[in-house]
Every structure is written in structure tokens, then in C-alpha cells.
Design an enzyme around this catalytic site. Structure first.
Site, mmCIF file in Angstrom:
data_model
loop_
_atom_site.group_PDB
_atom_site.id
_atom_site.type_symbol
_atom_site.label_atom_id
_atom_site.label_comp_id
_atom_site.label_asym_id
_atom_site.label_seq_id
_atom_site.Cartn_x
_atom_site.Cartn_y
_atom_site.Cartn_z
ATOM 1 N N TYR A 123 25.196 47.728 42.835
ATOM 2 C CA TYR A 123 26.305 46.804 42.568
ATOM 3 C C TYR A 123 25.972 45.914 41.369
ATOM 4 O O TYR A 123 26.749 45.820 40.410
ATOM 5 C CB TYR A 123 26.596 45.954 43.812
ATOM 6 N N TRP A 153 28.277 34.196 45.999
ATOM 7 C CA TRP A 153 28.501 33.847 47.417
ATOM 8 C C TRP A 153 29.932 33.349 47.645
ATOM 9 O O TRP A 153 30.161 32.263 48.179
ATOM 10 C CB TRP A 153 27.488 32.793 47.869
HETATM 11 N N1 LIG Z 1 32.521 38.223 46.783
HETATM 12 C C1 LIG Z 1 31.405 37.662 46.295
HETATM 13 O O1 LIG Z 1 30.590 37.103 47.033
HETATM 14 C C2 LIG Z 1 31.125 37.698 44.807
HETATM 15 C C3 LIG Z 1 29.901 37.206 44.349
HETATM 16 C C4 LIG Z 1 29.649 37.206 42.971
HETATM 17 C C5 LIG Z 1 30.597 37.715 42.108
HETATM 18 N N2 LIG Z 1 31.753 38.209 42.581
HETATM 19 C C6 LIG Z 1 32.711 38.764 41.613
HETATM 20 O O2 LIG Z 1 33.891 37.973 41.649
HETATM 21 C C7 LIG Z 1 35.029 38.804 41.370
HETATM 22 C C8 LIG Z 1 36.066 38.614 42.463
HETATM 23 O O3 LIG Z 1 35.477 38.997 43.706
HETATM 24 P P1 LIG Z 1 36.225 38.815 45.098
HETATM 25 O O4 LIG Z 1 35.261 38.216 46.042
HETATM 26 O O5 LIG Z 1 37.555 38.183 44.890
HETATM 27 O O6 LIG Z 1 36.406 40.349 45.502
HETATM 28 P P2 LIG Z 1 37.169 40.983 46.733
HETATM 29 O O7 LIG Z 1 37.760 39.935 47.614
HETATM 30 O O8 LIG Z 1 36.248 42.004 47.296
HETATM 31 O O9 LIG Z 1 38.366 41.716 46.010
HETATM 32 C C9 LIG Z 1 38.142 42.756 45.131
HETATM 33 C C10 LIG Z 1 39.482 43.268 44.708
HETATM 34 O O10 LIG Z 1 39.249 44.373 43.829
HETATM 35 C C11 LIG Z 1 40.145 45.386 44.170
HETATM 36 N N3 LIG Z 1 39.654 46.702 43.824
HETATM 37 C C12 LIG Z 1 38.591 47.359 44.312
HETATM 38 N N4 LIG Z 1 38.523 48.592 43.781
HETATM 39 C C13 LIG Z 1 39.568 48.690 42.938
HETATM 40 C C14 LIG Z 1 40.070 49.725 42.116
HETATM 41 N N5 LIG Z 1 39.489 50.930 42.043
HETATM 42 N N6 LIG Z 1 41.176 49.506 41.390
HETATM 43 C C15 LIG Z 1 41.813 48.312 41.463
HETATM 44 N N7 LIG Z 1 41.406 47.300 42.228
HETATM 45 C C16 LIG Z 1 40.299 47.502 42.965
HETATM 46 C C17 LIG Z 1 40.310 45.282 45.665
HETATM 47 O O11 LIG Z 1 41.494 45.901 46.027
HETATM 48 P P3 LIG Z 1 41.793 46.378 47.517
HETATM 49 O O12 LIG Z 1 42.179 45.109 48.229
HETATM 50 O O13 LIG Z 1 42.892 47.353 47.341
HETATM 51 O O14 LIG Z 1 40.517 46.985 48.021
HETATM 52 C C18 LIG Z 1 40.321 43.784 45.880
HETATM 53 O O15 LIG Z 1 41.614 43.264 45.776
HETATM 54 C C19 LIG Z 1 34.494 40.222 41.241
HETATM 55 O O16 LIG Z 1 34.275 40.503 39.888
HETATM 56 C C20 LIG Z 1 33.146 40.168 41.948
HETATM 57 O O17 LIG Z 1 32.246 41.139 41.444
HETATM 58 C C21 LIG Z 1 32.059 38.205 43.907
#
Ligand SMILES: NC(=O)c1ccc[n+]([C@@H]2O[C@H](COP(=O)([O-])OP(=O)(O)OC[C@H]3O[C@@H](n4cnc5c(N)ncnc54)[C@H](OP(=O)(O)O)[C@@H]3O)[C@@H](O)[C@H]2O)c1
Length: 303
Positions: free
Chosen positions: A130, A155
Site C-alpha cells: 500500500y 490514521w
Molecule cells: N484511511 C486512512 O487511515 C488513511 C491514512 C493515510 C492516508 N490516507 C489517504 O487519504 C485518502 C482518502 O482516504 P479515505 O480514508 O477517505 O479512503 P476510503 O474511505 O477508504 O475511501 C476510498 C475511496 O476510494 C474509492 N475507490 C477505491 N478503489 C477505486 C477505484 N478503482 N476507482 C474509483 N474509486 C475507488 C472507494 O470507492 P468504493 O466506496 O466504491 O470502494 C472509496 O470511496 C486516500 O488517498 C488515502 O490513501 C488514508
């Protein structure tokens, strides 16, 4: 009044959902999930290209990502296509249509071998697929030369979606004992604050409906202040949950365990606190302490 035309990739993700609200004052927000009705699947690079060309945005905000940290160990190609390849296409297409790009990355680009907060220019070294795939996305943006902001956060939790806060609240109601890891250190960050800070950064970087961060373009850490462990985060959720009546008196008690007691397919950094100094110096902006943010998030939640 024209305003900025923003293509927001992601609709229902934790950060995307908040962005649909926070970006609304900046112009026209076209949010694309990956559903069949006009959605964009980031795994389909041609579809990504076609979407940007059809919409001709002034700014792309990419809040979608492959975020399944453990599953990525088995789905390396897919994780790299979504977090690396598609991000490269977004960057190239943004450049071609004269748009900018705001993108999110992660603390998991770092190996976690420090005892002081990571700065933006510290050496990366992701421990899992990841983190490697997210790093590939960062590199692709820098290589494309598009005006950009890469915001590394960590987080992430919120009132919706899959996250530690909601999982803990559910399990604390269901179980008698919950074992939580005490030896990984980071800064829990509320998705709403990420979205609101993003809107402020975009507003700061926009003149005459044109996104142009100028010499402030680049990579920034965007997390809540302070630090804790997953165990410390769980303790605070329990305390605030009990105080607000979200949790019953008979909820689970917590037991600290080492990472070795909770084996997962992907290795995680032991220490991934991010210094936000660069963001403060460039934009006069800082997210609150993680405990304060958690209180705000839970205030009125569930009523
Ligand atoms: N979550 C964390 O703890 C965390 C930590 C550090 C950085 N980040 C970064 O912050 C950003 C936002 O994260 P988040 O927590 O909001 O993520 P999240 O809640 O897991 O949401 C990810 C979104 O991406 C969509 N997605 C996944 N695969 C896809 C595809 N092939 N085509 C189009 N959409 C797709 C998902 O759609 P579906 O709903 O259809 O699956 C979901 O809506 C990301 O860049 C992540 O890497 C997150």
C-alpha cells in the site's frame, strides 16, 4: 460568477464525502464515484483519461484510493494501478487541460524508524505494498510537472465509512474485552478537518478561478497535532463514548497488546507521526490536537 470547476474523484470515501461539502463554496464540484452512473474506475486508465477530457476541470481533487492495507499485499498490481498508474494519468491529463491537482498520500510511505516527527523531505521507505503504491503516485505527480499539492495524512477516521473510531464503538458495545495495539505511534486525524483544510488551501491557491499554488506547490503533511497509539486512541474513544452516553456502562474493557500479538499481512510503521511545520509556515494553517478533534467529531454524534 464563474468559480473553479473541480473534478472530485471519490464520492463516498471518508475524505471524499466531506470534500463534497467543504469544496462547495469554491465553485462547481463534479464528484465521481466508481458506480455505473457516470462513475470513474481508477483501475481503468482509459476511463480516467476520458473523464478528465470530457469534464475539462480547472482542478482535480483525488480523494479515491486503494486503501485496503492488508489486502494490497495480495493485490499488488491492482493497488499500483489505482494508487500509482491512475494518479499518473490524472496528473498528465490535468496538465494537458490546464488544471491543477490536489492529491492525498499517507504516513505509510515512511518506514517508522524515527523518534521525531517525519518531515516532508525525510527519506521514504514504505514497509508494505500500500505504502509503495502511494509513493508511486506521489512520484508520478512530481514527474508530470502539474501544479499540485500532495497532502500526506494519517490514521483517518470520521462519522462515516470504515475506520477505527466506528469499529471501536461497535466492538466496545459487542465485546467484554478488546485487545488493542500499544506500540504503533501516530496522529488520528478527522476526515472533516482534512476536507476543510483542503478547501482553505485551495482557496489560498486560487485567483480569478484559476488554481495556481505557485512556489507553494509541493508536498505537505496534514494531520492532527500530538500523537498517541492505537491503544491510546481506543482509551480516549471509550472515555468520551461513556461520558456522552454513546457507550453503555457495561462496554468492553481494553487490554494493551504488542503488534506481535496481532499479526497482519502488511507490516506497519512503529512510528509515523508527521511534522506539520511546513504547512503552518506556508499557509498559516494547523489542524487541532487529535484529542480536541475527536471531541469535536463525537460532539452531537448519534443524537
Ligand atoms: N484511511 C486512512 O487511515 C488513511 C491514512 C493515510 C492516508 N490516507 C489517504 O487519504 C485518502 C482518502 O482516504 P479515505 O480514508 O477517505 O479512503 P476510503 O474511505 O477508504 O475511501 C476510498 C475511496 O476510494 C474509492 N475507490 C477505491 N478503489 C477505486 C477505484 N478503482 N476507482 C474509483 N474509486 C475507488 C472507494 O470507492 P468504493 O466506496 O466504491 O470502494 C472509496 O470511496 C486516500 O488517498 C488515502 O490513501 C488514508
Amino acid at each position: 460568477m464563474a468559480g473553479l470547476k473541480i473534478l472530485l474523484i471519490g464520492r463516498e470515501g471518508q475524505v471524499a464525502w466531506e470534500l463534497r461539502r467543504s469544496l462547495a463554496c469554491l465553485g462547481e464540484v463534479i464528484a465521481r464515484g466508481r458506480g455505473p452512473d457516470g462513475g470513474v474506475d481508477l483501475a481503468d486508465l482509459d476511463a480516467v483519461r476520458a473523464a478528465v477530457r470530457a469534464i475539462q476541470p480547472g482542478l482535480i481533487v483525488n480523494a479515491a484510493a486503494y486503501t485496503a492495507v492488508d489486502k494490497a499485499e495480495q493485490e499488488r498490481d491492482l493497488a499500483f494501478r489505482i494508487n500509482g498508474g491512475a494518479v499518473g494519468v490524472l496528473a498528465q491529463e490535468a496538465l494537458a487541460v490546464g488544471a491543477g491537482l490536489v492529491h492525498y498520500s499517507t504516513d505509510y510511505v515512511f518506514p517508522g524508524d524515527r523518534q521525531r516527527p517525519y518531515r516532508e523531505d525525510d527519506a521514504t521507505g514504505p514497509l508494505g505494498v500500500y505504502g509503495q503504491s502511494k509513493l508511486a503516485g506521489e512520484t508520478a505527480i512530481r514527474q508530470a510537472g502539474v501544479p499540485h499539492l500532495i497532502l500526506r495524512t494519517a490514521w483517518v477516521y470520521g462519522r462515516r465509512g470504515q475506520n477505527f473510531l466506528l469499529t471501536m464503538l461497535r466492538l466496545m458495545r459487542e465485546r467484554e474485552v478488546l485487545r488493542v495495539v500499544y506500540d504503533q505511534h501516530g496522529a488520528p486525524t478527522w476526515s472533516r478537518l482534512i476536507a476543510e483544510a483542503t478547501a482553505l488551501l485551495i482557496a489560498h491557491s486560487t485567483r480569478n478561478s484559476q488554481f495556481d499554488p505557485g512556489d507553494k506547490a509541493g508536498t505537505y503533511h496534514l494531520t492532527c497535532q500530538g500523537q498517541t497509539t492505537w491503544y491510546g486512541f481506543a482509551e480516549k474513544i471509550r472515555e468520551l463514548g461513556l461520558a456522552s452516553g454513546l457507550l453503555p456502562e457495561a462496554c468492553a474493557r481494553l487490554e494493551p497488546i504488542p503488534t506481535s500479538g496481532y499479526p497482519t499481512p502488511a507490516r506497519r510503521p512503529e512510528y509515523s507521526v508527521l511534522s506539520n511545520e511546513k504547512l503552518f509556515e506556508a499557509f498559516d494553517l494547523a489542524l487541532p490536537d487529535w484529542e480536541k478533534a475527536l471531541r469535536l467529531c463525537l460532539d452531537g454524534f448519534g443524537h
